[in-house]
Design a protein around this motif. Sequence first.
Motif, short mmCIF file in Angstrom:
data_model
loop_
_atom_site.label_atom_id
_atom_site.label_comp_id
_atom_site.label_asym_id
_atom_site.label_seq_id
_atom_site.Cartn_x
_atom_site.Cartn_y
_atom_site.Cartn_z
N GLY A 19 0.79 -1.22 0.00
CA GLY A 19 0.00 0.00 0.00
C GLY A 19 0.82 1.27 0.00
N ASP A 20 0.11 2.37 -0.09
CA ASP A 20 0.68 3.71 -0.05
C ASP A 20 1.59 3.85 1.18
N LEU A 21 2.77 4.42 0.96
CA LEU A 21 3.73 4.57 2.05
C LEU A 21 3.16 5.32 3.25
N GLY A 53 -4.55 9.58 10.16
CA GLY A 53 -5.21 10.77 9.65
C GLY A 53 -4.64 11.28 8.34
N TYR A 54 -3.34 11.13 8.15
CA TYR A 54 -2.69 11.62 6.92
C TYR A 54 -3.32 10.95 5.70
N PHE A 55 -3.39 9.61 5.73
CA PHE A 55 -3.95 8.88 4.60
C PHE A 55 -5.44 9.16 4.45
N ARG A 65 -11.46 4.32 -4.39
CA ARG A 65 -11.48 2.86 -4.22
C ARG A 65 -10.05 2.34 -4.34
N SER A 66 -9.76 1.25 -3.63
CA SER A 66 -8.39 0.73 -3.58
C SER A 66 -8.28 -0.64 -4.23
N PRO A 90 -10.20 4.29 1.58
CA PRO A 90 -10.38 2.85 1.50
C PRO A 90 -9.34 2.07 2.29
N LEU A 91 -9.73 0.90 2.74
CA LEU A 91 -8.75 -0.06 3.23
C LEU A 91 -7.95 -0.58 2.03
#
Length: 397
Positions: free
Chosen positions: A40-42, A60-62, A70-71, A370-371
């Motif tokens: 996933g995203d860093l 909170g950042y993400f 959507r992921s 999204p998760l």
Amino acid sequence: MSALSDLRVIDLTQVLAGPYCTMLLADMGADVVKVERPGGDLIRSNPPFVEGAEAEAYGGYFQSVNRNKRSLELDLGDDQDRADFLSLVETADVVVENYRAGTMERFDLGYETLRDRNPSLIYSSIRGFGDPRTGETDRQGQPSFDLIAQALGGVMAITGQPDGPPTKVGPGIGDLFTAVLNAVGILAAVHHRDRTGEGQYVDTAMYDAIVSLCERTVYQYSYTGEAPGRRGNAHPTLFPYNAFETTDGYVVIAAFSDGHWRALCEAMDRADLAADYPTGADRLAARDDLREEIAEWTLTRSSAAVVEALDGSVPAAPVQDTSDVFADPHVRAREMLATVEQPGVDEPVTIAGNPIKLSETPTGVDRRAPLLDEHREELLDSLARAGDDGEQVRSDD
């Protein structure tokens, strides 16, 4: 119907600049599919976290910059995942990525490859130093973050107190301003495609964006031959335009026009100052002495008292922190504080709303971030149906 509800965006970005760009598009209704690398995203693991929230979710950042998306987790080095990605591209209007120059080419997924699969595709990149396709330099391929862009672009040289060090602007403007410009570029390319059917490459560099943001320093240097320096909260050519201490904080006063200056002097009961310094040039020449006069007046009053004395006649405001912003009825009325679910906890969290207001196609924060890989089934099922039917299938669930 949202303004961009007919637009599908494949989002390969991570951290801040790219996600903020695609967030703006998602808030205006675009179907943004966040294609995440394995793991996933860093920034998923970056704090702050809500106590009790699911550890595998995000902080909170993400949450803030990935709402309304959507992921789908894909390894572009894997043959099947690469095939799934290319199938997604065939259904897309826009692809956005913020890798270093050359990264997508290593997977044979650069602009030219994707354009062959989807000739009307708009391909957009956000990089520290731009892409060779739009202007080659020796900096391309170097890593860059907001701090690098602020340093190179000149904003740090003009930020901070005159006797202090160069200072970074608080928000990540190297990321955020670049993201906004890139979103504008994408929408311009969409408009061009609607007229001609032609896709194109959109490229926005962080360094370039900060040079544009510092437009004042460019013309100042050109006109005077001197590089502007730090002036604290003051303005190089306008006065008064500054922050002043009060009994309980600070206020800012912008009374540089002749009319506002006279109104300020009236509120201060200093008609003599209005008479002695009637023009902007007069006030600039005496700015140090005049600043002391104004500061002496504000130091005997609360911030609210200063603003009340100037209300309606002089632009003035208290310097607020975030708790003040949360308490401001204006911010609530403008829907600039959005509540979203946080996985694993019962109470919602608050993130910044969207400042772009459209009367007929409102923007909004409708879904939490999204998760990781949360939408795999619905996305890949839609691709399978598209393949079976020979049609593009879009799901906005």
